[in-house]
Each structure stands twice: as C-alpha cells, then as structure tokens.
Write a protein that holds these residues in place. Structure first.
Motif, PDB file in Angstrom:
ATOM      1  N   PRO A  56      43.014   0.265  22.680  1.00 18.15           N
ATOM      2  CA  PRO A  56      44.264  -0.451  22.930  1.00 18.15           C
ATOM      3  C   PRO A  56      43.970  -1.847  23.472  1.00 18.15           C
TER       4      PRO A  56
ATOM      5  N   MET B  61      44.099  -5.148  25.678  1.00 20.85           N
ATOM      6  CA  MET B  61      44.454  -5.659  26.996  1.00 20.85           C
ATOM      7  C   MET B  61      45.657  -6.587  26.900  1.00 20.85           C
TER       8      MET B  61
ATOM      9  N   GLY C 207      52.079  -0.753  31.681  1.00 25.05           N
ATOM     10  CA  GLY C 207      51.381  -0.295  30.484  1.00 25.05           C
ATOM     11  C   GLY C 207      51.963   0.992  29.943  1.00 25.05           C
TER      12      GLY C 207
ATOM     13  N   TYR D  37      39.919  -0.160  26.866  1.00 24.90           N
ATOM     14  CA  TYR D  37      40.617  -1.348  26.371  1.00 24.90           C
ATOM     15  C   TYR D  37      39.702  -2.301  25.592  1.00 24.90           C
ATOM     16  N   THR D  38      40.347  -3.075  24.714  1.00 23.11           N
ATOM     17  CA  THR D  38      39.672  -4.134  23.954  1.00 23.11           C
ATOM     18  C   THR D  38      40.464  -5.423  24.116  1.00 23.11           C
TER      19      THR D  38
ATOM     20  N   PHE E 180      34.934  -1.665  22.610  1.00 18.32           N
ATOM     21  CA  PHE E 180      35.852  -1.340  23.696  1.00 18.32           C
ATOM     22  C   PHE E 180      35.067  -1.128  24.975  1.00 18.32           C
TER      23      PHE E 180
ATOM     24  N   PHE F 214      38.290  -6.588  32.075  1.00 15.08           N
ATOM     25  CA  PHE F 214      39.673  -6.831  32.466  1.00 15.08           C
ATOM     26  C   PHE F 214      39.748  -7.978  33.473  1.00 15.08           C
TER      27      PHE F 214
END
Length: 290
Positions: A153, A155, A169, A179-180, A207, A280
């Motif tokens: 999913p 970011m 989210g 996350y990617t 990811f 992140f």
C-alpha cells in the motif's frame, strides 16, 4: 536517438511517479499512454515533455498501434471498475493479456510490471491480490523479458495532517502494513530501464518492513516533536462498503511474520549507490507545509 519508453496508466499515481522520474532524468523519450489524450491530465504531461498516445488496455488493436517503435513498457493494470464501484478481476486479466500480446507482437525489448506483494500463497482471498498473482504467472509463461515490481500500500494514500497531529489510514492501529512510497517505483523503474539485462526475468520486492498505525504515529511524534495519533478506518464500515479492503487488512494481520521475513531485493543505482527504500520518516519530512 533516445529510446522510447511507454508508460501505461500515465495519468494515475503509479504511472505518474514513473513519468515524473523519467522526464527529470531525460535519458529516454517518455510516451504517456492514456485513454483520453485531450484531458487536462494528459495536457499537463504533454507540457512537461511527454509524448501522448491514446489507447485502452482493454483494446488490443489500440495497444498494437501504441507499442510500435517502443523500446520498453512500464505496465499498470487496474482492477477497479469506476462504473460499478467494485473490483473486476476478469477485466484486469484481460488488460494484462492484451499488454503481453502487444509486447510480443511489436517486439518490445523489456516489460516492467507493477504487482502487489504476497506472502507466497497461491490464493490470498483478496481479489486484487490474487489477480496480480495470476498476472505474474501469465508474464512468466509468455516468453517476454520482464521485471516485476511487488509493491505494498502507498504511503502517499495516508491522510497526514502535521498541523493537527493526525494520520488516518485504512488499516488497524495494530495492523502491520508493508508500505511503499510512490516515488520509489519511479526510481526503481529508472534503474531497471538503464540496466534491463541485470533485472531480466526477476521479481523485485519494493516495500518496507511492516509498520502499524500506532508505530506510524510514534515515528511522526519522534520526528517532529509533536504528539501524533493514528485514526483507523472503521472495520465495520469496511465490511459493508469496502469488503476487499477489510480482507486485505485481515491478510496483513495473518501474515505479519511472513512479511517480516521477506528479504527486499534492492538493486544498485546506476551511479553504483545502494538502492535505499524511502522510510516513513523520510516520506514525512518531505511533505509540503500545510
């Protein structure tokens, strides 16, 4: 002459990240494939330096025309049907088959396909994940030189307010999500296009290690010095309105160990530097001020 690279889904988030990277690097002639060449989004790409080609992934003949004299293809398939408001896996499989057939018939040198991460199961129960597994099988059987990028999913889909100290989210407070960052897709596609022989017939995981909503809030708090909270979309709402999102949420909960053990296959940059996935924290620090 610069080689022509066509980007499917050019006006979408994934295709847009690739086009942005390729246009900035200026090593290739960037061809943006869109269903509507007269749209405002297509015009913006044209002004940015992209060549615009109109075609539909569901229309093989249009792809055969679009892929002529093209060196490589960056492909994105779309399972979401805006007319019905549901996922249409059969439609996505047809898109993939048309792309593959057009690649073979026009002599495309290399295909880059954006897929979705999975834990190695044959079927996950999540329709748009299972369709990607099927498409990967088709690609590997089709005798076309390929690189598959498995993403998580994005970011970029998190709703972040640095002013209010909130991150919203689709997944639970304790759901581990790999996350990617969208910009990483563009960066890695650029690497593969420069060194296609090095990544011929390979699958690259793109990811980060899974993080929960609670961990995202803690990371934002540590980075900014301001208290952050994470707000999860209601599982009850998802059950009635977005059942596939809820299935993916449960899939992440079931497979957190599998994803933690997955080794990210990070290639080297063209410059020789190690390819480092955007964390992140790095993503958050780059957000524009509100």
């Amino acid at each position: 002459m610069k080689k022509r690279v066509i980007v499917c889904g050019a006006t979408g988030k994934v295709g847009g990240s690739v086009i942005e990277r390729l246009l900035s690097e200026k090593a290739f002639r960037v061809v943006a494939l869109t269903r509507s060449s007269g749209s405002a989004a297509a015009e913006k790409l044209r002004l940015g330096g992209a060549e615009i080609v109109e075609a539909d992934l569901a229309d093989l003949e249009s792809l055969l025309r679009a892929f002529r004299d093209v060196h490589a293809v960056f492909a994105v398939t779309q399972p979401w049907d805006s007319q019905t408001g549901r996922y249409n896996v059969a439609k996505e499989i047809i898109q993939a088959k048309n792309i593959l057939w057009a690649c073979r018939e026009t002599g495309i040198s290399h295909l880059i396909y954006t897929s979705f991460l999975n834990s190695g199961q044959r079927q996950t129960g999540v329709s748009f994940v299972d369709s990607k597994i099927r498409i990967e099988e088709l690609i590997m059987a089709f005798k076309v030189s390929y690189t598959i990028l498995r993403c998580g999913p994005f970011m970029d889909n998190l709703q972040i307010s640095t002013e209010r100290g909130r991150i919203a989210g689709k997944y639970g407070n304790e759901t581990p999500v790999p996350y990617t960052a969208l910009s990483d897709i563009g960066r890695l596609a650029d690497v593969v296009l420069h060194q296609p022989a090095s990544y011929k017939n390979t699958i690259l995981n793109l990811f980060n290690s899974p993080v929960s909503g609670r961990q995202l809030a803690l990371a934002a708090t540590e980075l900014t010095g301001k208290k952050f909270i994470y707000i999860a979309e209601s599982a009850v709402v998802q059950y009635f309105r977005y059942p596939e999102t809820l299935k993916l949420r449960l899939y992440f909960n079931r497979n957190k160990v599998s994803f933690n053990r997955t080794v990210n296959l990070c290639p080297t940059e063209v410059s020789g530097k190690r390819f480092v996935l955007k964390s992140f924290g790095a993503f958050l620090s780059e957000l524009p001020p509100e």
